[in-house]
Design a protein around this motif. Structure first.
Motif, short mmCIF file in Angstrom:
data_model
loop_
_atom_site.label_atom_id
_atom_site.label_comp_id
_atom_site.label_asym_id
_atom_site.label_seq_id
_atom_site.Cartn_x
_atom_site.Cartn_y
_atom_site.Cartn_z
N THR A 1 51.76 72.21 109.37
CA THR A 1 51.40 73.51 109.42
C THR A 1 52.19 74.77 108.87
O THR A 1 51.70 75.63 108.22
CB THR A 1 50.53 74.09 110.90
N LEU A 2 53.50 74.61 109.42
CA LEU A 2 54.50 75.57 109.13
C LEU A 2 55.39 74.91 108.23
O LEU A 2 55.99 73.83 108.85
CB LEU A 2 55.17 76.32 110.17
N VAL A 3 55.98 75.39 107.23
CA VAL A 3 56.89 74.89 106.26
C VAL A 3 57.92 75.72 105.76
O VAL A 3 57.64 76.81 105.32
CB VAL A 3 56.27 73.85 105.30
N GLY A 4 59.51 75.25 105.74
CA GLY A 4 60.26 76.25 105.23
C GLY A 4 60.52 75.90 103.85
O GLY A 4 60.73 74.81 103.11
N VAL A 5 60.44 77.00 102.99
CA VAL A 5 60.57 77.03 101.46
C VAL A 5 61.18 78.15 101.18
O VAL A 5 61.33 79.16 101.80
CB VAL A 5 58.93 77.01 100.93
N SER A 6 61.60 78.40 99.75
CA SER A 6 62.33 79.27 99.36
C SER A 6 61.50 80.46 99.28
O SER A 6 60.31 80.44 99.22
CB SER A 6 62.73 78.87 97.81
N ALA A 7 62.24 81.79 99.20
CA ALA A 7 61.33 82.86 99.40
C ALA A 7 60.73 83.33 98.09
O ALA A 7 59.51 83.58 98.01
CB ALA A 7 62.23 83.88 99.58
N ARG A 8 61.20 82.63 96.68
CA ARG A 8 60.80 82.74 95.60
C ARG A 8 59.21 82.12 95.45
O ARG A 8 58.33 82.46 95.24
CB ARG A 8 61.63 82.41 94.70
N SER A 9 59.16 80.73 95.92
CA SER A 9 58.01 79.96 95.77
C SER A 9 56.96 80.29 96.71
O SER A 9 55.86 80.51 96.44
CB SER A 9 58.59 78.43 96.18
N ASN A 10 57.29 81.10 97.94
CA ASN A 10 56.38 81.56 99.17
C ASN A 10 55.73 82.91 98.33
O ASN A 10 54.37 83.09 98.63
CB ASN A 10 57.03 81.68 100.49
N ARG A 11 56.56 83.53 97.53
CA ARG A 11 56.06 84.61 97.04
C ARG A 11 54.87 84.53 96.01
O ARG A 11 54.05 85.05 95.83
CB ARG A 11 57.13 85.83 96.53
N GLN A 12 55.25 83.32 95.35
CA GLN A 12 54.54 83.00 94.16
C GLN A 12 53.18 82.59 94.50
O GLN A 12 52.06 82.86 94.12
CB GLN A 12 55.16 81.87 93.34
N LYS A 13 53.23 81.76 95.77
CA LYS A 13 52.04 80.98 96.25
C LYS A 13 51.12 82.27 97.01
O LYS A 13 49.87 82.37 96.96
CB LYS A 13 52.44 80.01 97.63
N ALA A 14 51.69 83.13 97.55
CA ALA A 14 50.94 84.11 98.41
C ALA A 14 49.92 83.52 99.17
O ALA A 14 50.12 82.78 99.92
CB ALA A 14 50.53 85.24 97.43
N ASP A 15 48.70 84.11 98.94
CA ASP A 15 47.71 83.56 99.67
C ASP A 15 46.46 82.55 98.98
O ASP A 15 45.40 82.55 99.22
CB ASP A 15 46.79 84.64 100.39
N GLN A 16 46.96 82.09 98.00
CA GLN A 16 46.27 81.22 96.99
C GLN A 16 46.08 80.01 97.48
O GLN A 16 46.58 79.35 98.19
CB GLN A 16 46.91 81.40 95.58
N ASP A 17 44.87 79.41 97.13
CA ASP A 17 44.61 77.85 97.31
C ASP A 17 44.79 77.06 96.21
O ASP A 17 45.07 77.77 95.24
CB ASP A 17 43.07 77.80 98.14
N PRO A 18 44.94 75.82 96.26
CA PRO A 18 45.19 74.98 95.13
C PRO A 18 44.37 75.31 94.03
O PRO A 18 44.59 74.59 92.80
CB PRO A 18 44.73 73.48 95.79
N ALA A 19 43.45 76.12 94.03
CA ALA A 19 42.46 76.35 92.75
C ALA A 19 43.16 77.09 91.83
O ALA A 19 43.23 77.15 90.64
CB ALA A 19 41.22 76.94 93.02
N THR A 20 44.18 77.88 92.41
CA THR A 20 45.05 78.95 91.50
C THR A 20 46.42 78.65 91.71
O THR A 20 47.26 79.25 91.12
CB THR A 20 44.77 80.14 91.89
N TRP A 21 46.97 77.63 92.47
CA TRP A 21 48.36 77.71 92.92
C TRP A 21 48.73 76.33 93.33
O TRP A 21 47.94 75.90 94.38
CB TRP A 21 49.03 78.65 93.82
N MET A 22 49.61 75.85 92.77
CA MET A 22 50.29 74.32 93.24
C MET A 22 51.70 74.51 93.14
O MET A 22 52.32 75.24 92.15
CB MET A 22 49.62 73.06 92.61
#
Length: 215
Positions: free
Chosen positions: A144-165
């Protein structure tokens, strides 16, 4: 409490299981494809969403560390020093979204795999504050919670797999964790999201997911 078993550098993209801290009798296991098709389909409802409706980074297990720090400690590939008040220094983390090594806890974002806004859109709009809090600090699942780079998290934002992977090598892992988390919390998918999940999952013929429904 999260298990300290995650995450090898570049886990297998084609054959994996999403792990949940439950016995087989308590958990549900299905193929990734079956997991996707079993998700309810509904239009998203963003009305009324505010991030503060989902109280996060709490110390619900009363161990002296917030949920954010619990995840940082569990996911470190080189352990940080834990000081007074659970202050963390040092340590190294692997961001599987983009295969980046992050030095020091300040460079790590703890991502809600299903973003809080997406949770709201997909059924969280009808939850109680207590259930929203439990999702936002969910240590009962390893994904449910995952540690990732700040850059990738900002790129993902609130998107689902239809718009971000994330990067292609971990698509199967990400899809499995996404679908398992949707099932764990009883969330729906919209039509574009479902189509994207099915399209990407066609490249993951051996993938299975395991999840324990949240109470």
């Amino acid at each position: 409490m999260i298990k300290n078993l995650r995450r090898g550098l570049l886990a297998s993209a084609l054959a994996f299981a999403v792990l949940a801290p439950a016995s087989p009798a308590q958990a549900d296991e299905v193929t990734l494809m079956d997991g996707i098709t079993a998700l309810p389909v509904a239009e998203e409802i963003r009305e009324g969403y505010k991030r503060e409706l989902y109280p996060h980074w709490k110390d619900d297990d009363k161990n002296g560390c917030t949920a954010r720090n619990d995840v940082l400690i569990a996911e470190a590939i080189e352990a940080p020093t834990v000081g007074a008040g659970c202050a963390l220094t040092g340590g190294v983390w692997h961001s599987y979204y983009d295969d980046v090594l992050v030095q020091g806890p300040s460079g790590v974002d703890i991502d809600h795999l299903i973003p809080l806004a997406e949770v709201h859109d997909s059924g969280g709009y009808g939850w109680t504050t207590e259930r929203r809090r439990r999702y936002a600090n969910d240590l009962g699942s390893d994904v449910t919670l995952v540690g990732v780079s700040a850059r990738s998290n900002r790129q993902k934002a609130d998107q689902d797999p239809a718009t971000w992977m994330p990067m292609a090598a971990v698509h199967c892992r990400y899809l499995g964790e996404w679908v398992a988390t949707k099932h764990r919390w009883g969330l729906a998918v919209d039509r574009a999201e479902r189509e994207a999940l099915l399209r990407y999952a066609a490249s993951c013929p051996n993938a299975r997911i395991t999840y324990e429904p949240a109470l």
